[in-house]
Design a protein around this motif. Sequence first.
Motif, short mmCIF file in Angstrom:
data_model
loop_
_atom_site.label_atom_id
_atom_site.label_comp_id
_atom_site.label_asym_id
_atom_site.label_seq_id
_atom_site.Cartn_x
_atom_site.Cartn_y
_atom_site.Cartn_z
N SER A 112 0.54 -1.25 0.16
CA SER A 112 -0.24 0.05 -0.07
C SER A 112 0.92 1.35 -0.01
O SER A 112 0.32 2.44 -0.31
N GLU A 114 -2.97 -5.55 0.11
CA GLU A 114 -3.23 -4.83 1.22
C GLU A 114 -2.60 -5.45 2.43
O GLU A 114 -2.61 -6.67 2.66
N LYS A 161 -18.45 7.75 8.87
CA LYS A 161 -17.51 7.61 7.79
C LYS A 161 -17.65 8.47 6.52
O LYS A 161 -18.10 7.69 5.59
N ARG A 200 -13.68 7.75 2.30
CA ARG A 200 -13.19 6.52 2.34
C ARG A 200 -11.94 6.33 3.46
O ARG A 200 -12.01 5.25 3.97
N ASN A 201 -11.28 7.42 3.53
CA ASN A 201 -10.23 7.35 4.74
C ASN A 201 -10.38 8.13 5.96
O ASN A 201 -9.45 8.81 6.53
N ASN A 204 -6.67 8.79 6.95
CA ASN A 204 -5.76 8.09 6.43
C ASN A 204 -5.64 8.72 4.84
O ASN A 204 -5.79 7.90 3.80
N PRO A 205 -5.15 9.97 4.49
CA PRO A 205 -4.84 10.62 3.22
C PRO A 205 -3.47 9.93 2.63
O PRO A 205 -2.66 9.53 3.46
N GLN A 206 -3.41 10.08 1.25
CA GLN A 206 -2.08 9.81 0.47
C GLN A 206 -1.52 11.19 0.13
O GLN A 206 -2.10 12.19 -0.02
N ASN A 255 1.73 7.04 2.25
CA ASN A 255 0.53 6.88 3.03
C ASN A 255 0.53 7.61 4.29
O ASN A 255 1.84 7.45 5.28
N ASP A 280 -1.05 8.01 8.11
CA ASP A 280 -2.27 7.72 9.29
C ASP A 280 -2.17 8.75 10.37
O ASP A 280 -1.21 8.90 11.04
#
Length: 1011
Positions: free
Chosen positions: A148, A210, A763, A766-767, A833-835, A840, A842
Amino acid sequence: MRNVSLRRSAFGLSAIKNIILQGMLAIVFAAAGYAEPASRKDVLDREVTLNIKEKKLEYVLNRIEEQTKVMFVFSPKLIQSDRLVTISRSKEKLSVVLDELTTPLHLQYEVAGDKVILKRQLAGKTGSEQELAPEFTPVPITGKITNSKGEPLAGVSIVVKNKAGGTSTNANGVFTIEANEGDVLVITNVGYRSREVTVGSQHELSFVLEDAVAELTTVVVGSRSLRPRTNVESPVPVDVISSKDLLATGQIEPTQQIQFTAPSFVSNRQTVADGTDHIDPASLRGLGPDQVLVLVNGKRRYNTALVNINGTVGKGSVGTDLNSIPASSIERIEVLRDGAASQYGSDAIAGVINVVLKKKSGTQVFAHTGQQYKGDGASMQFGLNQGFKLGQKGGVLNLTAEFRHRQPTNRAGEYLGTVFSGNASQDSLLIAQNGGWDRKNNMYIGNSKQLNAYGEANLEIPVFKNTKFYATGMYSYRKGKAAGFYRYPKQAPSQVVLQLYPRGFLPYIESEINDRSILAGLKGKTAGAWNWDISSVYGGNEFRFDVSNSNNASMGISSPTKFYCGKLGFQQSTTNVDFSKDFGSKLNLSTFNVALGAEMRFDMFKITPGQEESWRNYDSTKAGGAQVFPGYQPANAVNETRSVMSTYVDVESDITEKLLVNVAGRFEHYSDFGNALAGKLALRYKILDALSIRGAISNGFRAPSIHQFYFNNTSTQFQLVNGTLSPSNTLTVRNNDPIAKALGIPDLKEETSVNYSLGITAKPARNVSLTIDAYRIDIKNRILLAGPFKRTHPLVGPILDGNNISKDVQVVQAFSNIIDTKTQGLDIILSVNPQVAKGNLDLTLAANFNETKIKRVNGTDKIPAVPDSLGNYFFFDRAEQSRVELGNPRNKISASANYQYKKIGFMVRLTRFGKVSSWNTNPQLDESYSAKVITDASFSYSILPQVRVTIGANNAFDIYPDRLKWFRDGKKDKTNPYYSNTSDGRFVYSRNATQFGMNGGYYYISLSASF
């Protein structure tokens, strides 16, 4: 009398267990029937009811799976599982439903046992033509596999399903394999989630594996539903902590790892507290160590043999030692933050901690070394986890070996009292005559020394169709060494034999702790789709006490200097039978899961006396027994058992797509105190797909532990006498002892609780996930040690004299249902949890705000619960009250950032521990310690794809708790009344209320490898 002797007989207990287990197995095997593998017709004739409008194909397949108990195998990308589908059918055959679904979507299906394999139709061919189409010539398929973080993964296994041969990725994550269009590639790698990819028209593939921890959002504890729930979807709050998160803390003990990952969990090492130096008490939501239930692989874990009777947080409790579990064996830890007595039984008032052990193949190696900034407290860990595949049907054996070593720390202050004489001026002269005195190194206040060795095995293997055998064995051996209070020459001859120790001595308590457990069980599914699970687990803890560098003053020069002081032992045998089935399809509901079961448990508690010299008084003018910890006497000997029978029912249903309801009830019968009944109602309502509200109300109970019924001893404890900490021989008597009854202490009964919780889960992306949960826990009749009852009191002295208690004993205490409390608080957990920059990130913010208040102190007709003018109850003084209300931080807030980019990783975590306080019997000597922020940081680098090295620092800025007030005052004057809290300057930091310990900064280097 015959029945009593049989209960204590190992043969009798084993025979009873075998009869019960054999009977349960006979019932289940008869019910199971073990049907032959389902035929294609049987599968396609199963009934399906659907009323779905514009939902994703994958959602529709999930609904069909739940109703028919088939498993769909497919590539989401290949069949385009995100396409919207509308279908309405009532009690229709699966074959009709599949035809209606697959035909317009240009899919085909095959049936293999209880599996339905979905494939894309080959161009220009449908129906029977598909089956007659000639096999294509294999072509090379190339691809690249990364994790990931975008890092290439070497050594990944790729095989063509149901065909011989295979390959693996090279150092750059690249592979080549020959396959036909329509073949399924199976990709596996230790530590990552397995994937199945169907080969299409593209012959170059690139995809991401993953981490296995991606599956860890699915929780086991807190719900017995057959449908997996994530921690955001569950009706009650659950923290899911992966092994990766535990490892990232830089800690090597499970209690400390959880301390820095779960906001509502607190565990701190104690000092100068007898056995509690060696087993850390732990707290969930500010309650006692015995008010949280610990499970291992979903099965009850036994308590320790140790009873916390010294002046620490959790005094009077019997907890479960999480540090007896090897950290290297843990796959994840689930922390259920809600009352769960109705689901899991006694002790689950604050919640449940479920430790899930690793169950996978491959090799993992862990190594760690570090030490405190001060130069002491060096720690070392080495762990090896090895998994083996057994057979071709999913069997696995996972083994763990671990070694840990921890050197002691010392944060003692300069001793300012007299040494050779009680007269200060004369003492100075005697010190000079004896060659001086080192006032800085005559106490050890800090971590105990520990040497730990562990072994663990976790097995699961299919034995019949739809039946698996599983077993877990665990052993730990730990040896510890901790110091007590120094005995000075001025304490001769009552406590010190000068011929043996002319300059006095520092006595040591040496522990030897053995933990053993073995679990075996069978689980499977009957022909009628009932899931069943039968298991039996036997385990126990043995705590041996030895004292070294000491003397029995009453023996004079003939005294030994090392003593065996006896053992505590606790064993527990638990047999469970559990059944569950989802009736949702029959009731036209998405789910309607019914779980029911029964449990039989045997508890066994034992006290073994020490050698005679460790406890006997040979001269009544002097102190008898080993100094620091007198041995257990023959009069203290205990060998008692009890039995517990229980049954439960748990129903959980998705009443609608938005409303989830859970109802549970449990009945337990104890052979020694009676019955208990608990129930629970929990709801979750989806306001939006990304926003839910949840809440629960339950009543719970905690039965008195068998230790609290039967524990008794005489020990040296430091009690507050006129506001000053003074050594006192303290007698702990059984609850049913004539002394306890003469003091008016009633028979023990269960603690009862009512738990309320209300929260929201969201939520929004997605992250991003957010949970906020408020709670309140009202507990009646909490069991603690009532006391100290001081011999000088006109009621106590005659009672002790009338029972021929030695004049050495100045204080007596006993277990009692002494207080009612109210605990309320708030938990907040935000995860993002963005990129960022192709890496990555957290981000986690976790907080717990918690307050416990004593609502009532329970008195008796002989001892009314009336405080004196200072707020001290005769049997529960202000110091004891503060341990319950103020000994743990009222809030803990943690913010962490973990960034991974290719081979490099950075982690920073800030943890704020709230204010704590310790009260004195004299309010003018109360102490408070302000909130502190601890910073942990680490840098990691993958020197190989499978090998990662980490350099880090815990408490990087070397933060300590506030010193005792006397040290904080500008002028250190012995006439300052706060001086009495320091024990003549030896205690710089409080040992009664701790936030995060007193050791300061710690730096380390660690290595982890997976193969």
